[in-house]
Design a protein around this motif. Structure first.
Motif, PDB file in Angstrom:
ATOM      1  N   ASP A  18      -3.908 -10.437  -6.003  1.00 25.90           N
ATOM      2  CA  ASP A  18      -2.759  -9.544  -6.097  1.00 25.90           C
ATOM      3  C   ASP A  18      -1.955  -9.875  -7.349  1.00 25.90           C
ATOM      4  N   ILE A  19      -1.345  -8.854  -7.921  1.00 18.57           N
ATOM      5  CA  ILE A  19      -0.470  -9.030  -9.072  1.00 18.57           C
ATOM      6  C   ILE A  19       0.903  -8.507  -8.681  1.00 18.57           C
ATOM      7  N   THR A  20       1.933  -9.330  -8.845  1.00 18.04           N
ATOM      8  CA  THR A  20       3.290  -8.926  -8.481  1.00 18.04           C
ATOM      9  C   THR A  20       4.206  -8.972  -9.682  1.00 18.04           C
ATOM     10  N   PHE A  21       5.168  -8.065  -9.684  1.00 19.75           N
ATOM     11  CA  PHE A  21       6.177  -7.968 -10.739  1.00 19.75           C
ATOM     12  C   PHE A  21       7.561  -8.059 -10.116  1.00 19.75           C
ATOM     13  N   PRO A  22       8.539  -8.524 -10.854  1.00 20.25           N
ATOM     14  CA  PRO A  22       9.920  -8.429 -10.385  1.00 20.25           C
ATOM     15  C   PRO A  22      10.354  -6.965 -10.350  1.00 20.25           C
ATOM     16  N   SER A  23      11.402  -6.697  -9.595  1.00 23.76           N
ATOM     17  CA  SER A  23      11.826  -5.309  -9.383  1.00 23.76           C
ATOM     18  C   SER A  23      12.422  -4.659 -10.632  1.00 23.76           C
ATOM     19  N   ASP A  24      12.776  -5.464 -11.635  1.00 30.09           N
ATOM     20  CA  ASP A  24      13.410  -4.892 -12.832  1.00 30.09           C
ATOM     21  C   ASP A  24      12.440  -4.744 -13.996  1.00 30.09           C
ATOM     22  N   ALA A  25      11.132  -4.835 -13.733  1.00 34.37           N
ATOM     23  CA  ALA A  25      10.136  -4.672 -14.793  1.00 34.37           C
ATOM     24  C   ALA A  25       8.978  -3.826 -14.291  1.00 34.37           C
ATOM     25  N   GLU A  26       8.456  -2.980 -15.158  1.00 32.43           N
ATOM     26  CA  GLU A  26       7.371  -2.087 -14.759  1.00 32.43           C
ATOM     27  C   GLU A  26       6.528  -1.715 -15.968  1.00 32.43           C
ATOM     28  N   ASN A  27       5.213  -1.649 -15.751  1.00 27.30           N
ATOM     29  CA  ASN A  27       4.300  -1.061 -16.728  1.00 27.30           C
ATOM     30  C   ASN A  27       3.810   0.266 -16.181  1.00 27.30           C
ATOM     31  N   VAL A  28       3.806   1.277 -17.018  1.00 26.01           N
ATOM     32  CA  VAL A  28       3.346   2.604 -16.635  1.00 26.01           C
ATOM     33  C   VAL A  28       2.108   2.928 -17.455  1.00 26.01           C
ATOM     34  N   PHE A  29       0.994   3.209 -16.766  1.00 18.17           N
ATOM     35  CA  PHE A  29      -0.269   3.503 -17.437  1.00 18.17           C
ATOM     36  C   PHE A  29      -0.600   4.984 -17.281  1.00 18.17           C
ATOM     37  N   GLU A  30      -0.665   5.666 -18.393  1.00 19.42           N
ATOM     38  CA  GLU A  30      -1.036   7.067 -18.389  1.00 19.42           C
ATOM     39  C   GLU A  30      -2.554   7.210 -18.559  1.00 19.42           C
ATOM     40  N   ASP A  31      -3.048   8.423 -18.383  1.00 24.33           N
ATOM     41  CA  ASP A  31      -4.467   8.734 -18.627  1.00 24.33           C
ATOM     42  C   ASP A  31      -5.394   7.922 -17.740  1.00 24.33           C
ATOM     43  N   SER A  32      -4.998   7.663 -16.488  1.00 23.47           N
ATOM     44  CA  SER A  32      -5.806   6.826 -15.598  1.00 23.47           C
ATOM     45  C   SER A  32      -6.988   7.562 -14.993  1.00 23.47           C
ATOM     46  N   LYS A  33      -6.901   8.872 -14.886  1.00 26.08           N
ATOM     47  CA  LYS A  33      -7.957   9.668 -14.267  1.00 26.08           C
ATOM     48  C   LYS A  33      -8.586  10.592 -15.299  1.00 26.08           C
ATOM     49  N   THR A  34      -9.844  10.304 -15.618  1.00 24.79           N
ATOM     50  CA  THR A  34     -10.554  11.087 -16.633  1.00 24.79           C
ATOM     51  C   THR A  34     -11.522  12.089 -16.012  1.00 24.79           C
ATOM     52  N   GLY A  35     -11.804  11.921 -14.707  1.00 25.30           N
ATOM     53  CA  GLY A  35     -12.838  12.725 -14.082  1.00 25.30           C
ATOM     54  C   GLY A  35     -14.198  12.054 -14.122  1.00 25.30           C
ATOM     55  N   ASP A  36     -14.284  10.924 -14.804  1.00 24.96           N
ATOM     56  CA  ASP A  36     -15.509  10.130 -14.889  1.00 24.96           C
ATOM     57  C   ASP A  36     -15.251   8.809 -14.173  1.00 24.96           C
ATOM     58  N   ALA A  37     -15.957   8.548 -13.074  1.00 25.12           N
ATOM     59  CA  ALA A  37     -15.684   7.373 -12.247  1.00 25.12           C
ATOM     60  C   ALA A  37     -15.859   6.070 -13.014  1.00 25.12           C
ATOM     61  N   LYS A  38     -16.850   6.015 -13.876  1.00 26.16           N
ATOM     62  CA  LYS A  38     -17.099   4.783 -14.627  1.00 26.16           C
ATOM     63  C   LYS A  38     -15.968   4.514 -15.616  1.00 26.16           C
ATOM     64  N   LYS A  39     -15.540   5.544 -16.315  1.00 22.33           N
ATOM     65  CA  LYS A  39     -14.423   5.387 -17.248  1.00 22.33           C
ATOM     66  C   LYS A  39     -13.145   5.012 -16.500  1.00 22.33           C
ATOM     67  N   ASP A  40     -12.935   5.626 -15.349  1.00 22.97           N
ATOM     68  CA  ASP A  40     -11.734   5.314 -14.575  1.00 22.97           C
ATOM     69  C   ASP A  40     -11.728   3.859 -14.123  1.00 22.97           C
ATOM     70  N   ALA A  41     -12.897   3.315 -13.774  1.00 23.35           N
ATOM     71  CA  ALA A  41     -12.990   1.910 -13.376  1.00 23.35           C
ATOM     72  C   ALA A  41     -12.655   0.990 -14.535  1.00 23.35           C
TER      73      ALA A  41
END
Length: 219
Positions: free
Chosen positions: A63-86
């Motif tokens: 598990d990876i945990t973050f404090p409540s006042d920090a966040e990373n936002v990842f865009e483009d997570s779903k490409t429609g290709d399962a291998k690329k998404d992994a």
């Protein structure tokens, strides 16, 4: 200031073959930009719900945990290709693992070596340790965008992406002081990374190179 720490990490150059593979996706920005950044996490103070790791071995991922006042936002997570998404999911988790080490004040975390290996792991440790030695952490939001995957064979991939650090700031743990300088071109970083799928089915980051102020990532 935004999350830049110019004295800490000179990111490792990828192999010539990798650089050629990725060059069409980069920019022709001048090479004087600082190559100094690795990266971050996901949600606040609880195990990350997304992205999901690609481990197909049935083993339990850390598990990876973050404090409540920090966040990373990842865009483009779903490409429609399962291998690329992994690949994108594990790439994001390798970023998250580095930031978790910063937040916990220790590079001896399970996730850091689970999602990073080789040169990427050693440079990630160096980068996180720089924060730890200075009693620094960060708060706010870092955005990762324009994430793209290419493959070389079945078990090797390259991911390029940009980061936007304009809303994340260094905080000193001892004093509690947060440096909220205005964002500049230095707040945007281009990353070229190499990942290899291990026997457990995890796409581990093995090499990473970064270019701060790259025109490809500027707003």
């Amino acid at each position: 200031m935004n999350r830049r720490r110019p004295t800490l990490l000179a990111a490792l150059a990828l192999t010539t073959a990798t650089a050629l593979t990725l060059s069409a996706c980069g920019s022709d920005d001048d090479s004087s930009g600082d190559n100094d950044k690795i990266a971050g996490t996901d949600t606040g103070d609880k195990p990350s719900a997304t992205p999901s790791p690609s481990d197909s071995s049935g083993g339990k991922q850390p598990d990876i945990t973050f404090p409540s006042d920090a966040e990373n936002v990842f865009e483009d997570s779903k490409t429609g290709d399962a291998k690329k998404d992994a690949v994108l999911a594990d790439s994001a988790l390798s970023v998250n693992a580095v930031d978790e080490a910063i937040f916990k004040g220790s590079t001896d975390t399970k996730a850091l070596g689970y999602y990073n290996t080789g040169k990427a792991l050693s440079s990630s440790i160096t980068y996180a340790q720089g924060y730890i030695d200075d009693d620094d952490t960060w708060i706010g939001e870092t955005r990762y965008f324009d994430r793209k995957v290419t493959f070389s064979g079945e078990s090797q991939a390259y991911v390029i992406y940009c980061s936007d650090e304009s809303k994340s700031y260094i905080k000193n743990k001892k004093t509690g002081k947060v440096d909220k300088s205005a964002p500049t071109a230095d707040s945007y970083v281009l990353y070229n990374t190499k990942l290899v799928k291990n026997a457990a089915g995890v796409w581990q980051t093995t090499d990473i190179a970064s270019n701060r102020r790259d025109k490809a990532c500027q707003p």
